[in-house]
Design an enzyme around this catalytic site. Sequence first.
Site, PDB file in Angstrom:
ATOM      1  N   CYS A  71     -72.354  55.210  -9.403  1.00  0.00           N
ATOM      2  CA  CYS A  71     -73.494  55.222  -8.468  1.00  0.00           C
ATOM      3  C   CYS A  71     -73.268  54.207  -7.353  1.00  0.00           C
ATOM      4  O   CYS A  71     -72.717  53.131  -7.581  1.00  0.00           O
ATOM      5  CB  CYS A  71     -74.795  54.883  -9.199  1.00  0.00           C
ATOM      6  SG  CYS A  71     -75.335  56.145 -10.368  1.00  0.00           S
ATOM      7  N   CYS A 145     -76.619  56.139 -19.307  1.00  0.00           N
ATOM      8  CA  CYS A 145     -76.407  56.708 -17.976  1.00  0.00           C
ATOM      9  C   CYS A 145     -77.655  57.498 -17.621  1.00  0.00           C
ATOM     10  O   CYS A 145     -77.885  58.585 -18.169  1.00  0.00           O
ATOM     11  CB  CYS A 145     -75.181  57.613 -17.932  1.00  0.00           C
ATOM     12  SG  CYS A 145     -74.944  58.398 -16.310  1.00  0.00           S
ATOM     13  N   PHE A 272     -66.322  82.848  -2.671  1.00  0.00           N
ATOM     14  CA  PHE A 272     -66.158  81.675  -3.529  1.00  0.00           C
ATOM     15  C   PHE A 272     -67.221  81.748  -4.641  1.00  0.00           C
ATOM     16  O   PHE A 272     -67.970  80.806  -4.869  1.00  0.00           O
ATOM     17  CB  PHE A 272     -66.301  80.371  -2.739  1.00  0.00           C
ATOM     18  CG  PHE A 272     -65.417  80.280  -1.520  1.00  0.00           C
ATOM     19  CD1 PHE A 272     -64.110  79.830  -1.621  1.00  0.00           C
ATOM     20  CD2 PHE A 272     -65.890  80.650  -0.266  1.00  0.00           C
ATOM     21  CE1 PHE A 272     -63.289  79.740  -0.496  1.00  0.00           C
ATOM     22  CE2 PHE A 272     -65.083  80.565   0.859  1.00  0.00           C
ATOM     23  CZ  PHE A 272     -63.777  80.105   0.744  1.00  0.00           C
ATOM     24  N   GLU A 292     -63.370  85.617  -5.475  1.00  0.00           N
ATOM     25  CA  GLU A 292     -63.065  84.292  -6.013  1.00  0.00           C
ATOM     26  C   GLU A 292     -61.570  84.234  -6.335  1.00  0.00           C
ATOM     27  O   GLU A 292     -60.968  85.244  -6.705  1.00  0.00           O
ATOM     28  CB  GLU A 292     -63.899  84.052  -7.285  1.00  0.00           C
ATOM     29  CG  GLU A 292     -63.505  82.885  -8.147  1.00  0.00           C
ATOM     30  CD  GLU A 292     -63.645  81.550  -7.443  1.00  0.00           C
ATOM     31  OE1 GLU A 292     -62.681  80.768  -7.495  1.00  0.00           O
ATOM     32  OE2 GLU A 292     -64.701  81.305  -6.823  1.00  0.00           O
ATOM     33  N   CYS A 366     -71.223  71.337  -0.229  1.00  0.00           N
ATOM     34  CA  CYS A 366     -71.405  69.986  -0.766  1.00  0.00           C
ATOM     35  C   CYS A 366     -70.881  68.933   0.202  1.00  0.00           C
ATOM     36  O   CYS A 366     -70.827  67.753  -0.135  1.00  0.00           O
ATOM     37  CB  CYS A 366     -70.703  69.851  -2.120  1.00  0.00           C
ATOM     38  SG  CYS A 366     -68.909  70.098  -2.043  1.00  0.00           S
TER      39      CYS A 366
END
Length: 413
Positions: A71, A145, A272, A292, A366
């Site tokens: 993090c 976590c 994808f 894909e 992303c």
Amino acid sequence: MTTRFTVQRLGAQGDGIAATAEGEVFIPFALPGETVTAAREKNRATLMAVVEPSPQRVAPACRHFIECGGCAIQHLEADAYRAWKRGKVEHALRSKGIEAEVDAIVPCEPHSRRRVTFSARRTAGGMLFGFVRALSNEIISIGECPIAVPEIMARLEPLKALASLICVTTKPFHMTVTATGSGLDIAASDTGKMDERQRRAAADFVIAQHFARLSVDGEIVIEPQKPMVRFGDVAVNVPPGVFLQATAAAEAAMAERVGAHLARAKRVADLFSGCGSFALRLAAKAEVHAVEGDAAALAALDHGFRFATGLRRVTTERRDLFRRPLTFKELNAFDGLVFDPPRAGAEDQSKQIARSDVPLVAAVSCNPVTLARDLAILLAGGYRLKSVTPVDQFLWSPHVETVALLEKPRKRR
């Protein structure tokens, strides 16, 4: 040498940035507006003390924060944290000359990450098992976590014991653990070559612990239960190491936006496609062609489709879309399209989409930087940006997912 700094802003990786006569200095775990002391080395510095804290500084959620490298920004108040992540998307778009309203970020709840990659190494003092310290190769043993789902964290000791059973090296190795509907799916890599005795011992342990599967370097050692993930109403048996969205909630939020945008489409291409997180949901209303490069992922998608009920036709195509993108002529057979490439984006594929007359496109990414590049290509090709929604599924990290929805008037044929 320890120096006093005043932090002006947060950088892209979550570091505090201070301006000096010699240039900017990046100080991890410092926040804008703070006065800090830090030990400087070139353009980076190690935080020593916070002299004047920001009112946005909060107590970290995890006792391993700062020590563990997982993090970057647990110490920032929630609203400011979400604004920072939303701002990363805004900045990436502006850098490509795209002026667009960016929606509020879809938040990520703690204890929701269903896939975690642990690092492990055998030492003279025993097995080290945990995460890697930031900017180093040192493994930090962990006892908690707050990002991972409880199903994983409740099994830390058995997972550590399994790491010891499969380890045949003194080098660090990795163990990726995914929480599935059938139990924990464990995929290890670089453990060294086990002999038959070790394989039997590891297999017996997996059975005793009710783990779903153990694979090493892509080879299944034992699979008492086929790991199952649901994409909407469709159950899919996922292969070892296959890509999955980090959290089920983020996946559902993205799929909802994509599905609503493509609701009028009768024939959709999913580029994808992975194991079908979008394709199998979209098939409830449209015929879907899933493309894909990963054969195992496509096989899992196809198997899930064939054993599901109530879906329209789903076809699959194995194809490296980086080397051989679908051409605009091929794309013109569809009236809806979703693409979700890796971090490198889909530049060549976007050029073909831009030349096509597919009326509805959903871009999922992303990486805001490569997304902005790909969106600029689509906009230059006549598409109009309807909405941009950031989705946080990488809690307290610099990463942010984004769903961008586009449309183009379709040419008459």
